[in-house]
Design a protein around this motif. Structure first.
Motif, PDB file in Angstrom:
ATOM      1  N   THR A 156     -18.427 -35.788 -18.883  1.00 19.87           N
ATOM      2  CA  THR A 156     -18.399 -36.822 -19.920  1.00 19.87           C
ATOM      3  C   THR A 156     -19.281 -38.011 -19.550  1.00 19.87           C
ATOM      4  O   THR A 156     -19.015 -39.138 -19.950  1.00 19.87           O
ATOM      5  N   TRP A 157     -20.323 -37.770 -18.789  1.00 18.48           N
ATOM      6  CA  TRP A 157     -21.245 -38.851 -18.414  1.00 18.48           C
ATOM      7  C   TRP A 157     -21.860 -39.466 -19.670  1.00 18.48           C
ATOM      8  O   TRP A 157     -21.976 -38.811 -20.704  1.00 18.48           O
ATOM      9  N   GLU A 158     -22.257 -40.722 -19.556  1.00 20.49           N
ATOM     10  CA  GLU A 158     -22.699 -41.491 -20.718  1.00 20.49           C
ATOM     11  C   GLU A 158     -23.763 -40.779 -21.547  1.00 20.49           C
ATOM     12  O   GLU A 158     -23.654 -40.696 -22.768  1.00 20.49           O
ATOM     13  N   LEU A 159     -24.818 -40.286 -20.914  1.00 23.91           N
ATOM     14  CA  LEU A 159     -25.899 -39.659 -21.678  1.00 23.91           C
ATOM     15  C   LEU A 159     -25.399 -38.420 -22.409  1.00 23.91           C
ATOM     16  O   LEU A 159     -25.801 -38.154 -23.550  1.00 23.91           O
ATOM     17  N   LEU A 160     -24.505 -37.662 -21.794  1.00 22.89           N
ATOM     18  CA  LEU A 160     -24.001 -36.435 -22.403  1.00 22.89           C
ATOM     19  C   LEU A 160     -23.110 -36.721 -23.602  1.00 22.89           C
ATOM     20  O   LEU A 160     -23.127 -35.986 -24.592  1.00 22.89           O
ATOM     21  N   ARG A 161     -22.318 -37.778 -23.549  1.00 22.92           N
ATOM     22  CA  ARG A 161     -21.361 -38.014 -24.631  1.00 22.92           C
ATOM     23  C   ARG A 161     -21.903 -38.938 -25.714  1.00 22.92           C
ATOM     24  O   ARG A 161     -21.411 -38.921 -26.843  1.00 22.92           O
ATOM     25  N   LEU A 162     -22.926 -39.757 -25.418  1.00 23.22           N
ATOM     26  CA  LEU A 162     -23.434 -40.702 -26.404  1.00 23.22           C
ATOM     27  C   LEU A 162     -24.570 -40.143 -27.249  1.00 23.22           C
ATOM     28  O   LEU A 162     -24.894 -40.706 -28.298  1.00 23.22           O
ATOM     29  N   THR A 163     -25.182 -39.053 -26.812  1.00 27.49           N
ATOM     30  CA  THR A 163     -26.239 -38.432 -27.620  1.00 27.49           C
ATOM     31  C   THR A 163     -25.612 -37.595 -28.718  1.00 27.49           C
ATOM     32  O   THR A 163     -24.605 -36.927 -28.508  1.00 27.49           O
ATOM     33  N   ARG A 164     -26.214 -37.628 -29.907  1.00 28.97           N
ATOM     34  CA  ARG A 164     -25.671 -36.878 -31.041  1.00 28.97           C
ATOM     35  C   ARG A 164     -26.096 -35.413 -31.008  1.00 28.97           C
ATOM     36  O   ARG A 164     -25.506 -34.577 -31.700  1.00 28.97           O
ATOM     37  N   MET A 165     -27.136 -35.109 -30.244  1.00 29.54           N
ATOM     38  CA  MET A 165     -27.657 -33.756 -30.178  1.00 29.54           C
ATOM     39  C   MET A 165     -27.244 -33.098 -28.852  1.00 29.54           C
ATOM     40  O   MET A 165     -26.811 -33.792 -27.931  1.00 29.54           O
ATOM     41  N   PRO A 166     -27.345 -31.766 -28.742  1.00 31.88           N
ATOM     42  CA  PRO A 166     -27.034 -31.117 -27.471  1.00 31.88           C
ATOM     43  C   PRO A 166     -27.897 -31.676 -26.337  1.00 31.88           C
ATOM     44  O   PRO A 166     -29.111 -31.831 -26.486  1.00 31.88           O
ATOM     45  N   THR A 167     -27.251 -32.000 -25.242  1.00 28.24           N
ATOM     46  CA  THR A 167     -27.928 -32.597 -24.089  1.00 28.24           C
ATOM     47  C   THR A 167     -27.518 -31.845 -22.829  1.00 28.24           C
ATOM     48  O   THR A 167     -26.348 -31.538 -22.644  1.00 28.24           O
ATOM     49  N   VAL A 168     -28.493 -31.565 -21.988  1.00 27.89           N
ATOM     50  CA  VAL A 168     -28.228 -30.877 -20.729  1.00 27.89           C
ATOM     51  C   VAL A 168     -28.843 -31.683 -19.592  1.00 27.89           C
ATOM     52  O   VAL A 168     -29.992 -32.132 -19.681  1.00 27.89           O
ATOM     53  N   THR A 205     -27.114 -45.721 -21.643  1.00 30.68           N
ATOM     54  CA  THR A 205     -26.874 -46.015 -23.057  1.00 30.68           C
ATOM     55  C   THR A 205     -28.197 -46.190 -23.808  1.00 30.68           C
ATOM     56  O   THR A 205     -28.313 -45.777 -24.969  1.00 30.68           O
ATOM     57  N   GLU A 206     -29.198 -46.780 -23.151  1.00 32.57           N
ATOM     58  CA  GLU A 206     -30.502 -46.972 -23.791  1.00 32.57           C
ATOM     59  C   GLU A 206     -31.230 -45.638 -23.948  1.00 32.57           C
ATOM     60  O   GLU A 206     -31.901 -45.401 -24.961  1.00 32.57           O
ATOM     61  N   ARG A 207     -31.089 -44.764 -22.976  1.00 26.81           N
ATOM     62  CA  ARG A 207     -31.725 -43.442 -23.081  1.00 26.81           C
ATOM     63  C   ARG A 207     -31.094 -42.648 -24.229  1.00 26.81           C
ATOM     64  O   ARG A 207     -31.797 -41.962 -24.980  1.00 26.81           O
ATOM     65  N   ALA A 208     -29.766 -42.738 -24.349  1.00 26.59           N
ATOM     66  CA  ALA A 208     -29.084 -42.052 -25.446  1.00 26.59           C
ATOM     67  C   ALA A 208     -29.521 -42.626 -26.789  1.00 26.59           C
ATOM     68  O   ALA A 208     -29.771 -41.867 -27.744  1.00 26.59           O
ATOM     69  N   ALA A 209     -29.614 -43.950 -26.881  1.00 28.18           N
ATOM     70  CA  ALA A 209     -30.032 -44.591 -28.134  1.00 28.18           C
ATOM     71  C   ALA A 209     -31.458 -44.179 -28.498  1.00 28.18           C
ATOM     72  O   ALA A 209     -31.774 -43.954 -29.674  1.00 28.18           O
ATOM     73  N   PHE A 210     -32.332 -44.067 -27.498  1.00 28.27           N
ATOM     74  CA  PHE A 210     -33.713 -43.634 -27.738  1.00 28.27           C
ATOM     75  C   PHE A 210     -33.725 -42.246 -28.371  1.00 28.27           C
ATOM     76  O   PHE A 210     -34.423 -41.997 -29.367  1.00 28.27           O
ATOM     77  N   ALA A 211     -32.940 -41.313 -27.796  1.00 26.48           N
ATOM     78  CA  ALA A 211     -32.889 -39.948 -28.326  1.00 26.48           C
ATOM     79  C   ALA A 211     -32.295 -39.924 -29.731  1.00 26.48           C
ATOM     80  O   ALA A 211     -32.796 -39.219 -30.619  1.00 26.48           O
ATOM     81  N   ASN A 212     -31.236 -40.689 -29.944  1.00 26.45           N
ATOM     82  CA  ASN A 212     -30.604 -40.730 -31.268  1.00 26.45           C
ATOM     83  C   ASN A 212     -31.545 -41.307 -32.318  1.00 26.45           C
ATOM     84  O   ASN A 212     -31.653 -40.782 -33.435  1.00 26.45           O
ATOM     85  N   ASN A 213     -32.227 -42.391 -31.985  1.00 26.99           N
ATOM     86  CA  ASN A 213     -33.149 -43.023 -32.930  1.00 26.99           C
ATOM     87  C   ASN A 213     -34.358 -42.136 -33.221  1.00 26.99           C
ATOM     88  O   ASN A 213     -34.925 -42.188 -34.312  1.00 26.99           O
ATOM     89  N   ALA A 214     -34.742 -41.331 -32.229  1.00 22.39           N
ATOM     90  CA  ALA A 214     -35.891 -40.432 -32.402  1.00 22.39           C
ATOM     91  C   ALA A 214     -35.520 -39.204 -33.221  1.00 22.39           C
ATOM     92  O   ALA A 214     -36.393 -38.441 -33.643  1.00 22.39           O
ATOM     93  N   GLY A 215     -34.226 -38.983 -33.442  1.00 22.35           N
ATOM     94  CA  GLY A 215     -33.783 -37.791 -34.160  1.00 22.35           C
ATOM     95  C   GLY A 215     -34.088 -36.521 -33.396  1.00 22.35           C
ATOM     96  O   GLY A 215     -34.480 -35.502 -33.987  1.00 22.35           O
TER      97      GLY A 215
END
Length: 386
Positions: free
Chosen positions: A308-320, A236-246
């Motif tokens: 549907t792992w956390e990082l894949l579904r919580l990031t707003r941008m495409p994630t692989v 969840t923190e990794r996803a938040a980092f990516a989202n906050n970084a745009g």
């Protein structure tokens, strides 16, 4: 919660059995709990596997945190409860998915329908309420639900969230310069990940991530790491980092392991919930990475898959997420230990990202693009822009 698997027993097993029976994945009970209802038997394991497959989870028949979360979320239908933005503990469930999909059909943008009521979902809901004469409080209650159900679709001819992702990709243009990429080396710090023959996943992925970030930076991309060498943020923190970084994209690097010493190969994962919702750009990028790396390394093909792992579904941008080999396989492990092999993987991933943004224009056959080619293309396009 503790892991639940075949052979376990207790009240938690009763809860799991009752939930799966309610979803129609187990036979109906014949009046009251049967004596074996608190035992995790073969039939229950099969039902768990069926549920996991439906929900884009690993189909191992074990109820861990991700499966338990999905079981809990699957029990909610739109209208069962008031939906609102909760910062400390965001609401999630199938009712949130239904709300997000309905807003998308009406022409609003709550982001990917990942089932988490976040700031983007609240903003889309407020906009809907404002435009339809409702109190724009961001709460999905009875009045808002009635309006959502009474209105017809505005967006037709495809899935709106898929169209939005594709349009954003087209608008981004073919140049890599300025693209913001988060590279996420799996595990880290005290969490060593998979360890085999003294080799730790965390160390290998940290080194690979550094090689990839270096190449991306050389092209003018704004590449950043999701963690430090001695830290291990939660998903969840990794996803938040990516989202906050745009970020424009997220690339998560991992290796795998298996009880069988024969398991080997490469797999890539993108967001996909098993029932139609998917990240089309994420799926396209996963496919590019899979094909590039297979061609360059001749590894075994473990395919591209939706999860549907956390990082894949919580990031707003495409994630692989890229699973590069099995540390439990001696051949894959030897390859991963070779710095030259990690260079090949880093180049292949970079080229895959470039191919994504080219949208099929001025492209080259899989496996033939090099890092030098990418740099030359970037310099050429930079000169044209001047």
């Amino acid at each position: 919660m503790q892991l639940l698997r075949r052979g376990d027993s207790g009240p938690n097993v009763v809860e799991i059995r009752s939930t799966l029976r309610r979803f129609g994945l187990l036979g109906e009970s014949t009046g009251g709990p049967a004596p074996e209802d608190d035992r995790f038997d073969a039939a229950l394991e099969q039902a768990v596997r069926a549920f996991q497959q439906q929900r884009g989870l690993i189909t191992d028949g074990i109820v861990g945190p991700a499966t338990y979360r999905a079981l809990r979320e699957a029990g909610w239908s739109l209208g069962d409860r008031m939906l609102a933005l909760m910062i400390s503990a965001p609401m999630s469930g199938d009712d949130v998915v239904a709300l997000q999909e309905r807003l998308l059909e009406l022409g609003y943008d709550p982001g990917r329908p990942g089932g988490v009521f976040n700031e983007q979902t609240e903003a889309a809901l407020r906009k809907f309420q404002r435009e339809y004469g409702l109190l724009p409080d961001g709460l999905c209650g009875p009045a808002t639900l009635r309006s959502l159900r009474q209105l017809g679709r505005k967006v037709t001819g495809g899935r709106p969230h898929l169209l939005r992702e594709q349009e954003l990709l087209r608008q981004a243009g073919p140049r890599l310069r300025g693209k913001r990429i988060v590279v996420d080396p799996g595990h880290g710090g005290p969490d060593r990940g998979i360890v085999a023959a003294g080799v730790a996943e965390a160390d290998l992925m940290w080194d690979l991530a550094r090689r990839l970030v270096g190449r991306m930076s050389a092209t003018g991309m704004d590449a950043m790491l999701s963690r430090q060498e001695d830290t291990c943020p939660a998903e969840t923190e990794r996803a938040a980092f990516a989202n906050n970084a745009g970020a424009d994209l997220v690339l998560s690097l991992h290796t795998d392991a298996n009880r069988s010493m024969h398991a080997q190969g490469l797999a890539t994962f993108h967001f996909g919930n098993g029932s139609g919702a998917t990240s089309t750009v994420g799926e396209a990028l996963a496919g590019f990475i899979q094909r590039e790396l297979l061609t360059r390394t001749a590894m075994n093909d473990c395919r591209t898959q939706g999860r549907t792992w956390e990082l894949l579904r919580l990031t707003r941008m495409p994630t692989v997420r890229v699973e590069i080999g099995y540390l439990s396989h001696i051949g894959d492990r030897r390859r991963l230990l070779d710095p030259a092999f990690r260079d090949v993987v880093a180049e292949g991933i970079l080229v895959a990202v470039k191919r994504l943004y080219l949208l099929g224009q001025d492209d080259q056959p899989t496996g033939t693009f090099t890092f030098s080619d990418v740099l030359a293309r970037e310099l050429e396009r930079g000169a044209q822009a001047i």
